[in-house]
Write a protein that holds these residues in place. Structure first.
Motif, PDB file in Angstrom:
ATOM      1  N   PRO A  79       0.834  -1.210   0.000  1.00  0.00           N
ATOM      2  CA  PRO A  79       0.000   0.000   0.000  1.00  0.00           C
ATOM      3  C   PRO A  79       0.865   1.255   0.000  1.00  0.00           C
ATOM      4  CG  PRO A  79      -0.808  -1.579   1.606  1.00  0.00           C
ATOM      5  CD  PRO A  79       0.494  -2.131   1.098  1.00  0.00           C
ATOM      6  N   GLN A  80       0.470   2.262  -0.812  1.00  0.00           N
ATOM      7  CA  GLN A  80       1.316   3.413  -1.035  1.00  0.00           C
ATOM      8  C   GLN A  80       1.052   4.602  -0.118  1.00  0.00           C
ATOM      9  OE1 GLN A  80       4.012   3.575  -3.295  1.00  0.00           O
ATOM     10  NE2 GLN A  80       3.576   1.394  -3.079  1.00  0.00           N
ATOM     11  N   MET A  81      -0.126   4.688   0.493  1.00  0.00           N
ATOM     12  CA  MET A  81      -0.437   5.889   1.265  1.00  0.00           C
ATOM     13  C   MET A  81       0.191   5.819   2.657  1.00  0.00           C
ATOM     14  SD  MET A  81      -4.049   7.852   1.993  1.00  0.00           S
ATOM     15  CE  MET A  81      -4.325   8.195   0.278  1.00  0.00           C
ATOM     16  N   GLU A  82       1.080   6.772   2.905  1.00  0.00           N
ATOM     17  CA  GLU A  82       1.697   6.894   4.206  1.00  0.00           C
ATOM     18  C   GLU A  82       0.938   7.944   5.009  1.00  0.00           C
ATOM     19  OE1 GLU A  82       5.630   7.982   3.148  1.00  0.00           O
ATOM     20  OE2 GLU A  82       6.111   6.044   2.256  1.00  0.00           O
ATOM     21  N   LEU A  83       1.190   7.993   6.310  1.00  0.00           N
ATOM     22  CA  LEU A  83       0.449   8.912   7.165  1.00  0.00           C
ATOM     23  C   LEU A  83       0.619  10.389   6.760  1.00  0.00           C
ATOM     24  CD1 LEU A  83       0.811   7.353  10.721  1.00  0.00           C
ATOM     25  CD2 LEU A  83      -1.243   7.521   9.330  1.00  0.00           C
ATOM     26  N   PRO A  84       1.848  10.857   6.432  1.00  0.00           N
ATOM     27  CA  PRO A  84       1.963  12.248   5.981  1.00  0.00           C
ATOM     28  C   PRO A  84       1.174  12.508   4.697  1.00  0.00           C
ATOM     29  CG  PRO A  84       4.109  11.407   6.636  1.00  0.00           C
ATOM     30  CD  PRO A  84       3.173  10.226   6.592  1.00  0.00           C
ATOM     31  N   VAL A  85       1.129  11.501   3.809  1.00  0.00           N
ATOM     32  CA  VAL A  85       0.351  11.640   2.577  1.00  0.00           C
ATOM     33  C   VAL A  85      -1.138  11.703   2.903  1.00  0.00           C
ATOM     34  CG1 VAL A  85      -0.241  10.568   0.374  1.00  0.00           C
ATOM     35  CG2 VAL A  85       2.117  10.479   1.210  1.00  0.00           C
ATOM     36  N   ALA A  86      -1.568  10.852   3.829  1.00  0.00           N
ATOM     37  CA  ALA A  86      -2.984  10.858   4.237  1.00  0.00           C
ATOM     38  C   ALA A  86      -3.370  12.205   4.827  1.00  0.00           C
ATOM     39  CB  ALA A  86      -3.233   9.747   5.262  1.00  0.00           C
ATOM     40  N   LEU A  87      -2.485  12.780   5.640  1.00  0.00           N
ATOM     41  CA  LEU A  87      -2.752  14.090   6.225  1.00  0.00           C
ATOM     42  C   LEU A  87      -2.831  15.159   5.139  1.00  0.00           C
ATOM     43  CD1 LEU A  87      -3.099  15.913   8.683  1.00  0.00           C
ATOM     44  CD2 LEU A  87      -0.604  16.081   8.821  1.00  0.00           C
ATOM     45  N   SER A  88      -1.963  15.053   4.141  1.00  0.00           N
ATOM     46  CA  SER A  88      -1.977  16.010   3.028  1.00  0.00           C
ATOM     47  C   SER A  88      -3.300  15.943   2.271  1.00  0.00           C
ATOM     48  CB  SER A  88      -0.811  15.734   2.070  1.00  0.00           C
ATOM     49  OG  SER A  88       0.427  15.901   2.720  1.00  0.00           O
ATOM     50  N   GLN A 116      -8.991   9.577   5.376  1.00  0.00           N
ATOM     51  CA  GLN A 116      -9.788   9.771   6.587  1.00  0.00           C
ATOM     52  C   GLN A 116      -9.846   8.486   7.409  1.00  0.00           C
ATOM     53  OE1 GLN A 116     -11.123  12.621   7.792  1.00  0.00           O
ATOM     54  NE2 GLN A 116     -11.674  11.401   9.592  1.00  0.00           N
ATOM     55  N   LYS A 117     -10.060   7.373   6.718  1.00  0.00           N
ATOM     56  CA  LYS A 117     -10.127   6.073   7.402  1.00  0.00           C
ATOM     57  C   LYS A 117      -8.795   5.723   8.039  1.00  0.00           C
ATOM     58  CE  LYS A 117     -11.348   1.220   6.550  1.00  0.00           C
ATOM     59  NZ  LYS A 117     -11.790   0.237   5.527  1.00  0.00           N
ATOM     60  N   LEU A 118      -7.721   5.993   7.315  1.00  0.00           N
ATOM     61  CA  LEU A 118      -6.391   5.663   7.804  1.00  0.00           C
ATOM     62  C   LEU A 118      -6.038   6.493   9.042  1.00  0.00           C
ATOM     63  CD1 LEU A 118      -3.840   3.998   7.194  1.00  0.00           C
ATOM     64  CD2 LEU A 118      -3.051   5.889   5.770  1.00  0.00           C
ATOM     65  N   LEU A 119      -6.266   7.799   8.965  1.00  0.00           N
ATOM     66  CA  LEU A 119      -5.916   8.676  10.077  1.00  0.00           C
ATOM     67  C   LEU A 119      -6.771   8.399  11.320  1.00  0.00           C
ATOM     68  CD1 LEU A 119      -5.384  12.000   8.106  1.00  0.00           C
ATOM     69  CD2 LEU A 119      -3.622  10.737   9.366  1.00  0.00           C
ATOM     70  N   SER A 120      -8.040   8.079  11.103  1.00  0.00           N
ATOM     71  CA  SER A 120      -8.929   7.832  12.246  1.00  0.00           C
ATOM     72  C   SER A 120      -8.614   6.516  12.946  1.00  0.00           C
ATOM     73  CB  SER A 120     -10.394   7.835  11.789  1.00  0.00           C
ATOM     74  OG  SER A 120     -10.636   6.778  10.870  1.00  0.00           O
ATOM     75  N   SER A 121      -7.909   5.624  12.259  1.00  0.00           N
ATOM     76  CA  SER A 121      -7.613   4.320  12.864  1.00  0.00           C
ATOM     77  C   SER A 121      -6.215   4.249  13.455  1.00  0.00           C
ATOM     78  CB  SER A 121      -7.770   3.212  11.813  1.00  0.00           C
ATOM     79  OG  SER A 121      -6.790   3.350  10.786  1.00  0.00           O
ATOM     80  N   MET A 122      -5.420   5.319  13.279  1.00  0.00           N
ATOM     81  CA  MET A 122      -4.038   5.299  13.729  1.00  0.00           C
ATOM     82  C   MET A 122      -3.869   5.952  15.094  1.00  0.00           C
ATOM     83  SD  MET A 122      -2.061   3.833  11.484  1.00  0.00           S
ATOM     84  CE  MET A 122      -3.373   2.671  11.219  1.00  0.00           C
ATOM     85  N   ASP A 123      -3.007   5.392  15.887  1.00  0.00           N
ATOM     86  CA  ASP A 123      -2.589   6.011  17.143  1.00  0.00           C
ATOM     87  C   ASP A 123      -1.316   6.794  16.857  1.00  0.00           C
ATOM     88  OD1 ASP A 123      -2.146   6.760  19.719  1.00  0.00           O
ATOM     89  OD2 ASP A 123      -1.322   4.823  20.367  1.00  0.00           O
TER      90      ASP A 123
END
Length: 332
Positions: A79-88, A116-123
């Motif tokens: 999977p290519q989307m990293e947390l900084p990318v998700a935030l962007s 949105q799904k990724l960020l909401s599920s991450m600590d």
């Protein structure tokens, strides 16, 4: 997606192919940069676990092992989307959605949902970042005008394809009028979206508020590209500030209170601005554009600011003050 699992996926992506290598400490630093809350022992345990499942190994160095994908390892799609990318993506959806063509927004929609799904599920500290930063305006809050979806889509299509449009437009306090326009750019000013276009009837550049179009028809007629056009130049010329073209630049002199002077010392009117004490107040001088925007700004300060020069501008404000006095005292 559980955070430990996603952290391991990102770890795999950060490990280089042999002969390059990376250490657990380097991986720790990069994972923290991506927003993961992780310790060095967790990274070391992850590497040991992953080495049993994937074709990664270390160089055997007992002090600082170097980790890498084996030279013969098959390419692994991750999977290519990293947390900084998700935030962007999340911030882009919040603050830049007006700038995207409709087709692009539709294309990006799955990425917005995934982010949105990724960020909401991450600590992770990045998960709550959008709740900690906001972009606001000091202007009086106003509700954005409604723009026909077909008008907005047609305008973006014309911009993307560099083609002419036929449009029906109603300027302020005027009747509807038909135009043939060559769209050049789109500008968002507060809550209003403007189309910058060449009016083919007059060969002049103008900007049109999108919500005042009742219809835009796309054509397949290509626009003759004027390489001299620059949106930055068009804006810097004061076209969105309602410039007085007969006298575009003035030497402004104001007498202001201490509070206003403090504010202007922080947010200057121009590079050549000066502020000097004058009795119990302050003299402010600056070279500024002669615009309606300037007049609205001065009026917003009320009796904190007195216009001294130019004399013509002082006369304007004296007349405005007189009119306001009579408005508020006509029944007294």
């Amino acid at each position: 997606m559980p955070s430990p699992f996603f952290r391991k996926i990102q770890t795999l992506k950060l490990i280089p192919q042999h002969p390059s290598k990376t250490s657990a400490l380097q991986l720790l630093s990069e994972l923290k940069t991506q927003g993961f809350t992780v310790e060095i022992r967790q990274v070391q345990r992850d590497l040991n676990t992953l080495s049993q499942l994937f074709e990664i190994e270390n160089d055997g160095n007992k002090d600082i092992p170097g980790w890498y994908w084996k030279k013969e390892a098959e390419k692994l799609e991750l999977p290519q989307m990293e947390l900084p990318v998700a935030l962007s993506f999340q911030l882009s959806e919040h603050y830049l959605s007006k700038l995207y063509p409709h087709a692009v927004m539709q294309h990006l929609s799955p990425y917005f949902k995934l982010s949105q799904k990724l960020l909401s599920s991450m600590d992770s500290p990045l998960s709550t970042w959008s709740n900690k930063v906001k972009l606001i305006s000091r202007n009086q809050p106003l509700i954005a005008p409604i723009i026909s979806e077909s008008v907005l889509n047609s305008a973006y299509i014309a911009l993307l394809s560099d083609t002419l449009i036929h449009a029906t437009y109603k300027a302020v306090l005027q009747e509807k009028k038909e135009y043939e326009l060559a769209p050049k750019a789109m500008v968002v000013v507060d809550q209003v979206i403007y189309l910058v276009a060449e009016n083919l009837a007059s060969n002049n550049l103008q900007h049109f508020a999108l919500h005042r179009f009742s219809q835009i028809k796309n054509t397949d007629k290509p626009i003759h590209q004027d390489k001299s056009f620059s949106l930055d130049d068009y804006m810097s010329e004061g076209n969105f500030e309602y410039l007085y073209t007969n006298n575009p630049t003035i030497q402004l002199k104001l007498l202001v209170t201490e509070k206003a002077a403090y504010h202007l010392d922080e947010l200057k009117l121009s590079d050549d601005q000066t502020i000097v004490p004058f009795d119990d107040e302050f003299l402010v001088t600056a070279t500024v554009k002669n615009t309606d925007q300037l007049r609205w700004w001065i009026l917003s300060y009320g009796d904190y600011v007195e216009v001294l020069e130019p004399e013509s501008l002082r006369d304007e404000f004296a007349e405005t003050a007189d009119i306001l006095y009579h408005i508020y005292h006509h029944n007294n």
